[in-house]
Write a protein that holds these residues in place. Structure first.
Motif, PDB file in Angstrom:
ATOM      1  N   GLY A  52      -2.092   1.993  -6.241  1.00  0.00           N
ATOM      2  CA  GLY A  52      -2.710   0.600  -5.844  1.00  0.00           C
ATOM      3  C   GLY A  52      -1.777  -0.621  -6.090  1.00  0.00           C
ATOM      4  N   TRP A  69      -1.833  -4.158  -4.735  1.00  0.00           N
ATOM      5  CA  TRP A  69      -1.402  -3.989  -3.279  1.00  0.00           C
ATOM      6  C   TRP A  69      -2.881  -4.526  -2.351  1.00  0.00           C
ATOM      7  CZ3 TRP A  69       1.912  -4.351   0.261  1.00  0.00           C
ATOM      8  CH2 TRP A  69       1.649  -3.752   1.463  1.00  0.00           C
ATOM      9  N   ASP A  70      -2.732  -5.153  -1.378  1.00  0.00           N
ATOM     10  CA  ASP A  70      -4.068  -5.826  -0.768  1.00  0.00           C
ATOM     11  C   ASP A  70      -4.184  -4.637   0.463  1.00  0.00           C
ATOM     12  OD1 ASP A  70      -6.127  -7.077   0.490  1.00  0.00           O
ATOM     13  OD2 ASP A  70      -4.790  -8.772   1.155  1.00  0.00           O
ATOM     14  N   GLU A  71      -5.052  -3.853   0.007  1.00  0.00           N
ATOM     15  CA  GLU A  71      -5.431  -2.926   0.944  1.00  0.00           C
ATOM     16  C   GLU A  71      -6.373  -3.445   2.225  1.00  0.00           C
ATOM     17  OE1 GLU A  71      -6.112  -2.093  -2.142  1.00  0.00           O
ATOM     18  OE2 GLU A  71      -4.411  -0.430  -2.257  1.00  0.00           O
ATOM     19  N   CYS A  72      -6.592  -4.793   2.058  1.00  0.00           N
ATOM     20  CA  CYS A  72      -7.282  -5.577   3.317  1.00  0.00           C
ATOM     21  C   CYS A  72      -6.468  -6.159   4.284  1.00  0.00           C
ATOM     22  CB  CYS A  72      -8.175  -6.623   2.625  1.00  0.00           C
ATOM     23  SG  CYS A  72      -9.823  -5.870   1.856  1.00  0.00           S
ATOM     24  N   ASP A  90     -11.126  -6.417  -1.507  1.00  0.00           N
ATOM     25  CA  ASP A  90     -10.006  -5.713  -1.761  1.00  0.00           C
ATOM     26  C   ASP A  90     -10.418  -5.091  -3.339  1.00  0.00           C
ATOM     27  OD1 ASP A  90      -7.448  -4.375  -1.972  1.00  0.00           O
ATOM     28  OD2 ASP A  90      -6.632  -6.089  -3.287  1.00  0.00           O
ATOM     29  N   ALA A 108      -6.509   0.468  -5.139  1.00  0.00           N
ATOM     30  CA  ALA A 108      -6.265   1.689  -4.154  1.00  0.00           C
ATOM     31  C   ALA A 108      -7.430   1.662  -3.178  1.00  0.00           C
ATOM     32  CB  ALA A 108      -5.891   2.759  -5.020  1.00  0.00           C
ATOM     33  N   SER A 109      -8.209   0.671  -3.015  1.00  0.00           N
ATOM     34  CA  SER A 109      -9.308   0.986  -2.063  1.00  0.00           C
ATOM     35  C   SER A 109      -9.799  -0.555  -1.644  1.00  0.00           C
ATOM     36  CB  SER A 109     -10.433   1.616  -2.847  1.00  0.00           C
ATOM     37  OG  SER A 109     -10.877   0.881  -3.874  1.00  0.00           O
ATOM     38  N   TYR A 110     -10.836  -0.456  -0.806  1.00  0.00           N
ATOM     39  CA  TYR A 110     -11.481  -1.658  -0.344  1.00  0.00           C
ATOM     40  C   TYR A 110     -12.917  -1.248  -0.138  1.00  0.00           C
ATOM     41  CZ  TYR A 110     -10.771   0.432   4.574  1.00  0.00           C
ATOM     42  OH  TYR A 110     -10.898   1.177   5.367  1.00  0.00           O
TER      43      TYR A 110
END
Ligand SMILES: *[C@@H]1O[C@H](CO)[C@@H](O)[C@H](O)[C@H]1NC(C)=O
Ligand SMILES: *[C@@H]1O[C@H](CO)[C@@H](O)[C@H](O)[C@H]1NC(C)=O
Ligand SMILES: *[C@@H]1O[C@H](CO)[C@@H](O)[C@H](O)[C@H]1NC(C)=O
Ligand SMILES: *[C@@H]1O[C@H](CO)[C@@H](O)[C@H](O)[C@H]1NC(C)=O
Length: 265
Positions: free
Chosen positions: A53, A63-66, A79, A82-84
């Protein structure tokens, strides 16, 4: 060069090598990797290996998972690491708000109304006689001024929808109390009596020897007639009772009324 000279050279080399190793091993001591582990390289450099992540040379960036706009139907992306998560607008469910929630599933319409699912809500289509957002209102019909519901004094009782019932007064029948009841239909007169229908009632003309409303009582005549002047002797509760012909009275009908006492009619 003597043996001491060789020894000294080796010592110097050893110090140089040790210095190099120490120099190479201190780069990670300052914990440069914010979200990851640090591995020392030669030349006093290091490498970061990031927790899932995170990215960046020092694993400093979440890291922007969005970034790829994963939420559908106007959902808001939140965000995480490692998830959103998607925060869905009303009417949508699912990890990515991809499913239009069927508001009709809870059967919100009453009285057999039909539910129509909308993007954000539902509509109830009511069957005739019902109204309201959920068809919960049973439309009243008894007090409608346009139409007489029950005739002959019948009482109107609300039924479901446009239905109603009439509670008829005695002597009246039919859905709207429009029919008179023939009380003679059930043959209430016994022992050959003849029934005469009256409103909400009946009368029986009994054959000789019977009496009572339905001619159900057998008249018991006296064995020996102790009454005078053609009177009838009847046994009632074990006692002899005289029934006089008109104009006579007295226990045994032995007296006659004097009509002159009544005065001129
Ligand atoms: C170490 O530094 C030397 C001299 O600057 C260079 O030639 C060498 O490529 C470097 N090694 C690494 C692994 O960076
Ligand atoms: C996403 O939702 C779950 C469950 O509610 C929660 O545990 C998690 O912290 C949320 N993550 C973010 C980034 O909001
Ligand atoms: C709804 O439908 C059921 C089954 O057809 C029926 O028994 C019931 O009387 C109906 N209700 C109304 C208010 O029409
Ligand atoms: C019938 O009764 C309902 C509820 O009491 C009322 O809303 C409606 O106006 C009445 N209709 C007539 C025609 O009197």
């Amino acid at each position: 060069m003597g043996s001491t000279g060789v020894k000294r050279s080796l010592r110097v080399a050893w110090i140089l090598i040790t210095a190099k190793v120490v120099a190479a091993g201190i780069a990670c001591l300052s914990n440069p990797c914010l979200h990851g582990i640090c591995i020392d390289d030669v030349n006093s450099t290091y490498s970061c290996y990031c927790v899932d992540g995170y990215t960046g040379v020092q694993c400093q960036t979440n890291w922007d998972e969005c970034w790829s706009d994963p939420c559908e139907n106007g959902g808001t992306c939140i965000d995480g690491i490692a998830s959103y998560n998607c925060s869905c607008p009303e009417g949508f469910i699912g990890d990515n708000c991809e499913t239009n929630f069927n508001e009709c599933e809870s059967n919100p319409c009453q009285n057999n109304g039909t539910c129509i699912d909308m993007t954000n809500g539902y509509l109830c289509s009511c069957i005739p006689g019902f109204a309201g957002d959920h068809c919960e209102v049973d439309i009243a019909v008894c007090n409608s001024s346009e139409e007489v519901r029950c005739y002959n004094g019948g009482q109107c009782i609300e039924g479901p929808g446009y239905k109603f019932y009439c509670k008829c007064p005695p002597g009246w029948a039919g859905k709207k109390c429009e029919d008179t009841v023939d009380e003679c239909e059930s043959n209430p007169c016994q022992n050959g009596g003849i029934c005469i229908d009256a409103h909400a009632d009946y009368m029986c003309a009994c054959t000789f020897g019977f009496t009572g409303k339905s001619c159900e009582v057998t008249i018991e005549f006296c064995d020996s007639n102790s009454c005078s002047k053609n009177a009838i002797c009847v046994v009632e509760d074990g006692l002899q009772v005289c029934y006089c012909v008109p104009d006579y009275h007295g226990d045994r009908c032995e007296l006659q009324y004097d009509e002159c006492l009544l005065g001129p009619g």
